[in-house]
Design a protein around this motif. Structure first.
Motif, mmCIF file in Angstrom:
data_model
loop_
_atom_site.group_PDB
_atom_site.id
_atom_site.type_symbol
_atom_site.label_atom_id
_atom_site.label_comp_id
_atom_site.label_asym_id
_atom_site.label_seq_id
_atom_site.Cartn_x
_atom_site.Cartn_y
_atom_site.Cartn_z
ATOM 1 N N ALA A 65 -0.714 9.977 -9.618
ATOM 2 C CA ALA A 65 -0.230 9.053 -8.592
ATOM 3 C C ALA A 65 -1.138 7.826 -8.483
ATOM 4 O O ALA A 65 -0.654 6.693 -8.410
ATOM 5 N N ILE A 66 -2.440 8.061 -8.490
ATOM 6 C CA ILE A 66 -3.394 6.951 -8.392
ATOM 7 C C ILE A 66 -3.308 6.066 -9.641
ATOM 8 O O ILE A 66 -3.317 4.839 -9.550
ATOM 9 N N LYS A 67 -3.181 6.686 -10.813
ATOM 10 C CA LYS A 67 -3.051 5.922 -12.066
ATOM 11 C C LYS A 67 -1.812 5.029 -12.040
ATOM 12 O O LYS A 67 -1.835 3.928 -12.561
ATOM 13 N N ARG A 68 -0.741 5.515 -11.432
ATOM 14 C CA ARG A 68 0.512 4.756 -11.412
ATOM 15 C C ARG A 68 0.534 3.688 -10.320
ATOM 16 O O ARG A 68 1.470 2.903 -10.258
ATOM 17 N N ARG A 75 0.871 -1.187 0.000
ATOM 18 C CA ARG A 75 0.000 0.000 0.000
ATOM 19 C C ARG A 75 0.902 1.229 0.000
ATOM 20 O O ARG A 75 1.697 1.428 0.926
ATOM 21 N N ILE A 76 0.787 2.061 -1.047
ATOM 22 C CA ILE A 76 1.656 3.225 -1.207
ATOM 23 C C ILE A 76 0.882 4.502 -0.936
ATOM 24 O O ILE A 76 -0.192 4.735 -1.504
ATOM 25 N N LEU A 77 1.457 5.333 -0.075
ATOM 26 C CA LEU A 77 0.917 6.653 0.251
ATOM 27 C C LEU A 77 1.903 7.679 -0.281
ATOM 28 O O LEU A 77 3.078 7.670 0.089
ATOM 29 N N LEU A 78 1.437 8.569 -1.164
ATOM 30 C CA LEU A 78 2.289 9.619 -1.710
ATOM 31 C C LEU A 78 2.057 10.906 -0.933
ATOM 32 O O LEU A 78 0.918 11.329 -0.748
ATOM 33 N N LEU A 79 3.149 11.513 -0.463
ATOM 34 C CA LEU A 79 3.083 12.795 0.244
ATOM 35 C C LEU A 79 3.711 13.870 -0.632
ATOM 36 O O LEU A 79 4.682 13.602 -1.332
ATOM 37 N N GLN A 96 -2.529 11.232 10.661
ATOM 38 C CA GLN A 96 -3.090 11.224 9.309
ATOM 39 C C GLN A 96 -2.405 10.166 8.451
ATOM 40 O O GLN A 96 -3.068 9.453 7.692
ATOM 41 N N VAL A 97 -1.093 10.068 8.565
ATOM 42 C CA VAL A 97 -0.342 9.080 7.795
ATOM 43 C C VAL A 97 -0.760 7.670 8.206
ATOM 44 O O VAL A 97 -1.039 6.828 7.358
ATOM 45 N N ALA A 98 -0.827 7.412 9.498
ATOM 46 C CA ALA A 98 -1.222 6.085 9.984
ATOM 47 C C ALA A 98 -2.629 5.721 9.525
ATOM 48 O O ALA A 98 -2.873 4.592 9.097
ATOM 49 N N GLN A 99 -3.561 6.673 9.596
ATOM 50 C CA GLN A 99 -4.929 6.409 9.139
ATOM 51 C C GLN A 99 -4.959 6.097 7.649
ATOM 52 O O GLN A 99 -5.671 5.193 7.210
ATOM 53 N N ALA A 100 -4.189 6.844 6.866
ATOM 54 C CA ALA A 100 -4.151 6.598 5.420
ATOM 55 C C ALA A 100 -3.541 5.223 5.122
ATOM 56 O O ALA A 100 -4.027 4.509 4.253
ATOM 57 N N LEU A 101 -2.500 4.857 5.844
ATOM 58 C CA LEU A 101 -1.870 3.558 5.628
ATOM 59 C C LEU A 101 -2.815 2.415 5.969
ATOM 60 O O LEU A 101 -2.893 1.421 5.257
ATOM 61 N N LEU A 102 -3.513 2.571 7.086
ATOM 62 C CA LEU A 102 -4.408 1.502 7.541
ATOM 63 C C LEU A 102 -5.761 1.528 6.844
ATOM 64 O O LEU A 102 -6.572 0.624 7.033
ATOM 65 N N ALA A 137 -0.459 4.326 -6.706
ATOM 66 C CA ALA A 137 -0.516 4.766 -5.303
ATOM 67 C C ALA A 137 -1.932 4.539 -4.791
ATOM 68 O O ALA A 137 -2.896 4.601 -5.547
ATOM 69 N N HIS A 138 -2.057 4.264 -3.514
ATOM 70 C CA HIS A 138 -3.370 4.025 -2.922
ATOM 71 C C HIS A 138 -3.960 5.261 -2.278
ATOM 72 O O HIS A 138 -5.166 5.351 -2.085
ATOM 73 N N ASP A 139 -3.098 6.197 -1.913
ATOM 74 C CA ASP A 139 -3.568 7.403 -1.244
ATOM 75 C C ASP A 139 -2.580 8.524 -1.516
ATOM 76 O O ASP A 139 -1.443 8.285 -1.940
#
Length: 187
Positions: free
Chosen positions: A96-99, A80-84, A113-119, A101-103
């Motif tokens: 990012a989503i097309k390539r 699961r990839i989160l782009l910041l 916020q990062v933890a919530q997005a990851l989970l 990334a999940h969030d």
């Protein structure tokens, strides 16, 4: 937040201070954290540790985090990839989503916020676009952030930063003396 002990996260950012601070904060929330400063190091760490989550910065020095997304997905299918990014836009969120990334989250972000997005908890949207600010940041704010980034790349050398920005040294000093524009007005 329910974090399993096997929740490994790979943080990829060229800003060492940000890596250290976010890494400590996520470790305090139960994640097993590893860091990388560029794409080559990130791919090597990804192969070694087999992370469940990856937090990736959009700009990695001269590299783009967008180009790294498909390679990370190939190296670790199902991650699961989160782009910041500090340069949020709908165009980069969609790309990012097309390539793969999940969030997508706009900086500044906090560890919760990062933890919530990851989970994948409520409040972190699956398509990432809802995490963008309602309106683009003011042009003066973007200018301030760009100046700060160039100044950091020049290791604080104002003369070199002014040359790279195409500004007179005194003009850059005046811009640096001003405070940055707030991203959202006080309510």
């Amino acid at each position: 937040m329910n974090v399993e002990t096997t929740d490994r996260v790979l943080l990829i950012d060229d800003d060492e201070v940000f890596l250290h601070v976010l890494g400590r904060a996520l470790a305090a929330r139960g994640f097993e954290v590893t860091t990388a400063k560029d794409g080559t190091e990130a791919l090597a760490r990804c192969a070694e540790m087999q992370p469940r989550y990856i937090v990736l910065d959009l700009k990695l020095g001269s590299e783009s985090g967008l180009s790294l997304i498909p390679r990370l997905n190939a190296a670790r299918p199902g991650v699961r990839i989160l782009l910041l990014t500090g340069y949020a836009s709908i165009a980069t969120a969609v790309e990012a989503i097309k390539r793969g990334a999940h969030d997508y989250l706009a900086k500044p972000v906090d560890a919760d916020q990062v933890a919530q997005a990851l989970l994948g908890h409520a409040g972190a949207q699956a398509d990432g676009v809802d995490n963008l600010p309602d309106a683009p940041p003011p042009l003066k704010r973007l200018e301030w952030e760009h100046i700060q980034r160039v100044l950091a790349e020049c290791e604080g050398n104002i003369s070199e930063a002014a040359r790279r920005l195409g500004l007179h040294r005194r003009t850059l000093q005046r811009k640096l003396a001003k405070r940055p524009v707030r991203e959202t007005p006080n309510r």
